[in-house]
Structure formats: C-alpha cells, structure tokens
Enzyme design. Structure first.
Site, mmCIF file in Angstrom:
data_model
loop_
_atom_site.group_PDB
_atom_site.id
_atom_site.type_symbol
_atom_site.label_atom_id
_atom_site.label_comp_id
_atom_site.label_asym_id
_atom_site.label_seq_id
_atom_site.Cartn_x
_atom_site.Cartn_y
_atom_site.Cartn_z
ATOM 1 N N ASP A 1 52.402 34.832 -7.748
ATOM 2 C CA ASP A 1 51.505 35.883 -8.230
ATOM 3 C C ASP A 1 50.136 35.285 -8.551
ATOM 4 O O ASP A 1 50.013 34.081 -8.786
ATOM 5 C CB ASP A 1 52.073 36.528 -9.501
ATOM 6 C CG ASP A 1 53.371 37.271 -9.220
ATOM 7 O OD1 ASP A 1 53.599 37.640 -8.061
ATOM 8 O OD2 ASP A 1 54.142 37.463 -10.178
HETATM 9 N N1 URA Z 1 58.362 35.244 -10.018
HETATM 10 C C1 URA Z 1 57.327 35.970 -10.485
HETATM 11 O O1 URA Z 1 57.499 36.919 -11.210
HETATM 12 N N2 URA Z 1 56.079 35.589 -10.106
HETATM 13 C C2 URA Z 1 55.832 34.509 -9.328
HETATM 14 O O2 URA Z 1 54.666 34.217 -9.049
HETATM 15 C C3 URA Z 1 56.912 33.775 -8.865
HETATM 16 C C4 URA Z 1 58.181 34.155 -9.221
#
Ligand code: URA
Length: 238
Positions: free
Chosen positions: A102
């Site tokens: 993310d």
């Molecule tokens: N899980 C999440 O919620 N975000 C990420 O970036 C990676 C795994």
C-alpha cells in the site's frame, strides 16, 4: 516451453527432428549441450543449434527496493509518482511488481520481468512467507494470536485467510507472517481484532530480509543468493 518445441517452432522443423537434433547434442542452452528434449526453457535462455542462434536470451531483471512510505507501488499512474519512476534502468518498462505494498506501507519490494518467477513468489501454494512489522493504534488483544492462526473469512473474496503467525512484540507492536497476499490483508486482519494499523513495514519475503544498507527509496539488482532466498518457503516458526 519445452526445448524440442522451441527448436521446432523457430527452425520450421517437426518435433521429432528437433528431438533427434537435441539427442545428437547439437543444441546448447546457455552454452551447455542439452540432451533432454523435454527440458524447460524460457525467454531468458540462449539457445543455439549447430552453433547458430535459435533464440537470443532476454535480460532477466530481478530488483529489490526499499519502498518508502508515500510512493505508489504501481508501474504507472496518471497522477502520482510510482516506484518505477525511481528506477533507473534502460529495460525498466519490462518490470512488474512481485506483490504490491500500500502507499503508506514501507519495506521490501521486489520488481522483475520474469512472470514465472514472480508467480511462484506470490502463489499461496508455494508457501513463501512474507513478514510484516505492524504498529497499531491500540494494544493488540491476546486472543488475536489464535484468531490469526484460525484465519478470517473475507466476504468480498469468499475466502478464509490461511493460518498466519502473529507475534506480539510490544503493546502496540507486532510481527505477522502471511503466506498469501490479499488486498489490504494485514490491515483487514488487524481490523477484525479491533486494531487500526498505524504503520506497516515489510521486513522479508522468503528468507530474504530487507538489507539494512538499503535506505528508503534505494534499489539494486538482487544477487543470485537473494533470488533463491526470496523463493525460500522456510518459515521462521520452524
Ligand atoms: N497488507 C496490507 O494491508 N497492506 C500492505 O501494504 C501489505 C499487506
């Protein structure tokens, strides 16, 4: 693709003739004579028949990046800078991400142009562990460990998450090991136990840890050892 098929395709010959040429050791893959016509080759293999090129090897790219918070983990975006904008390589347009993070997640990001390799890295059945350090807004409840192990049902995808290992490291600090990569998976799992994820950082993939000398925003090609380590399904729990 099988070697005999590749030879047959590029040399307009039948597969039986290709097999015969291979058995006669007239074919070299990456400089080595290969006698097995059913050996697998991909676009990264240099294949020669009678010292004439049948296929020129493409350049395989395997990169490791310390993704900083705020940078988009995508290869293109109309509005925002992406991790690809930070990479300086003439073949960077061939890259894809082996598992996204993310925008507000930091840590180990892998980019490659080898689809077969990245599929293995990301497929749940290969059980490659991905380890995240998580900071939460409120203390992680003790029962969360068992809940992560049992798995959570995600209605949108109609799946139950695979058993995940949760280690509580401090009041609002934990480490979680997943063997799959669902959309916002870590955040959704913590949400189910009443916590909001305040900071998320991927520490490792397989047994490949984010190198300490790789600062946020930095990247480099992976070494052969790192490539093997990334695929290693050797969970820390064992
Ligand atoms: N899980 C999440 O919620 N975000 C990420 O970036 C990676 C795994």
């Amino acid at each position: 693709m099988k070697l005999d098929r590749l030879i047959a395709k590029h040399r307009q010959m039948g597969r039986t003739a290709a097999l015969r040429a291979i058995a006669a050791r007239r074919v070299r893959v990456d400089g080595i004579a290969v006698a097995d016509g059913h050996a697998e080759v991909d676009r990264f293999s240099a294949v020669m028949l009678d010292e004439e090129p049948v296929q020129v090897a493409e350049r395989g790219l395997y990169l490791i990046m310390h993704k900083p918070v705020g940078l988009l983990s995508a290869t293109k975006d109309a509005q925002h800078a992406t991790v690809l904008d930070w990479i300086d390589d003439p073949d960077k347009h061939t890259l894809h991400l082996a598992g996204r993070l993310d925008r507000n997640t930091s840590g180990l990001l892998i980019l490659t142009n080898d689809g077969n390799w990245s599929k293995r890295l990301m497929a749940a059945d290969f059980k490659v562990p991905k380890v995240y350090r998580v900071e939460t807004d409120v203390p992680v409840p003790a029962e969360a460990v068992a809940a992560f192990e049992r798995g959570f049902y995600f209605h949108t995808e109609d799946i139950t998450t695979l058993p995940a290992k949760l280690e509580v490291l401090g009041e609002c600090l934990a480490r979680v090991t997943l063997h799959e990569g669902r959309y916002h998976q870590v955040k959704r799992m913590f949400h189910r136990v009443g916590c909001r994820v305040a900071a998320l950082h991927r520490e490792s993939v397989g047994t490949l840890r984010l190198p300490e000398d790789l600062k946020p925003g930095e990247w480099r090609p992976m070494t052969e050892e790192e490539k093997a380590a990334a695929l290693c399904g050797d969970d820390r729990s064992s």
